[in-house]
Design an enzyme around this catalytic site. Structure first.
Site: not given
Ligand SMILES: Cc1cc2nc3c(=O)[nH]c(=O)nc-3n(C[C@H](O)[C@H](O)[C@H](O)COP(=O)(O)O)c2cc1C
Length: 376
Positions: A98, A119, A147, A156, A243, A267, A270
């Protein structure tokens, strides 16, 4: 693993990973979408062993599950990013770092984890986007992931309710509850002071996390556009993925801009609450781009059979977010290794029960159509 992580982590840290935006509709939809899809096994086509490997951008992966980018993984276990990357390497799969990692992208590269993906965002300061991209190229990253669904921060509400701050600051009233999280506190006793966004520090700078978090937030840019994608395409010559794609029109346009791969994602629920479940958006994106580029998907993938369903719809591979953070919280590198091993075993079992012997053998014919012959 989620239950074990909940027991380990302070509530605010668990909720930071577990929660989604606003009413968490999209978060719930992501998982529920898999329930609406049913498999139609053909056991008499089976074989004694199954091959779970896939090739993506010229690199062979041992299983079609990649660790997706999650910011602040180092909050879940000391040096969390590098622990997870080592587990990915041992399992023979890719790790995507990340932008918001605690360690720097160079420190992650030093683990030798491969394939490793980086990313990034399109930043208000386009020079910073270029600088991160050039650093990733110099550090030997195999792919760049742009992303696009984080151009403003999602709302959130669990984090707001919990007063989640970086680094965590605990009120006296939290302390009683915290006594139950003594293991995490002890493990993180030195780390908590060092939690930062490593990639945002300027060379030689020793800025605290609050400064870097502010810098990061001020760099997000909702006015990013296709011109920026075209610019990035010029700077990064290796595989470039976007993404956060849900719309077929955007998928088509991305391919016209020379993008090498798409990650269908919201995402993890989120960002935009109310957005479509990733699995529901996947067929439209695949129809739009055909076989021109690999289409990956993430969001709600919790079982090996979920991976098989996504691949049956045409996905090239899946990414996981929360499951690897929960693995980290429970046992660091060994926890992530266990998570990946559970996926491997479950994919193998689901393939065996479906009567498919290779990933290429997983297709539409394994899915139940509804009475008018359409997928739900
Ligand atoms: C705590 C957390 C931090 C995340 N940080 C990023 C990030 O920095 N960049 C990004 O592209 N996606 C981020 N995501 C999204 C994840 O890459 C991913 O798209 C998502 O968690 C997939 O869903 P899942 O948690 O149900 O597997 C984050 C997700 C979580 C839970």
């Amino acid at each position: 693993m989620r239950d074990l992580a909940r027991a380990q982590l302070p509530r605010a840290v668990f909720d930071f990973a577990d929660g989604g935006a606003e009413d968490e509709t999209t978060l719930r939809r992501n998982e529920a979408a898999f329930d609406d899809l049913a498999l139609l096994p053909r056991p008499l086509d089976g074989s004694a062993t199954r091959d779970l490997s896939v090739t993506l951008f010229g690199k062979k992966l041992g299983l079609p599950v990649i660790i997706g980018p999650t910011g602040l993984a180092g909050l879940f276990w000391p040096d969390g990013e590098r622990c997870a990357a080592r587990a990915a390497k041992a399992a023979g799969t890719a790790y995507c770092l990340s932008h918001g990692s605690v360690c720097t992208l160079e420190e992650l590269a030093a683990t030798g984890a491969c394939p490793r993906w980086m990313q990034v965002f399109i930043y208000r300061d386009r020079g910073f986007t270029r600088a991160l991209t050039e650093r990733a190229a110099k550090a030997g990253y195999d792919a760049l992931v742009l992303t696009t669904d984080n151009q403003m921060l999602g709302n959130r509400e669990r984090d707001i309710r919990n007063g989640f701050t970086i680094p965590p600051r605990f009120k006296p009233t939290d302390m009683a509850a915290m006594a139950l999280k003594a293991e995490w506190l002890w493990r993180m006793r030195r780390e908590l002071k060092r939690i930062t966004f490593g990639n945002y520090a300027r060379p030689g700078e020793n800025a605290d996390i609050a400064t870097l978090a502010g810098r990061m937030a001020s760099l997000l840019d909702p006015s990013m556009n296709w011109q920026d994608v075209a610019e990035l395409r010029k700077i990064w010559t290796g595989p470039l993925l976007i993404k956060g794609v849900l719309h077929p029109d955007e998928a088509k346009k991305a391919v016209e801009h020379g993008i090498d791969g798409l990650i269908v994602s919201n995402h993890g629920g989120r960002q935009l609450d109310g957005a479509a479940a990733s699995l529901d958006a996947l067929p439209g994106v695949i129809d739009a781009v055909g076989a021109r580029v690999p289409v990956l998907v993430d969001g709600g993938i919790r079982r090996g059979s979920d991976v098989v369903k996504a691949l049956a719809l045409g996905a090239a591979a899946c990414l996981i977010g929360r499951p690897q953070l929960f693995g980290l919280a429970v046992a660091g590198e060994a926890g992530v290794a266990r998570v990946l091993e559970i996926y491997r075993q479950e994919i193998d079992r689901a393939m065996g029960l479906c009567g498919v012997t290779s990933i290429a053998g997983i297709d539409h014919s394994l899915l139940l159509k509804n009475r008018i012959g359409e997928l739900p």
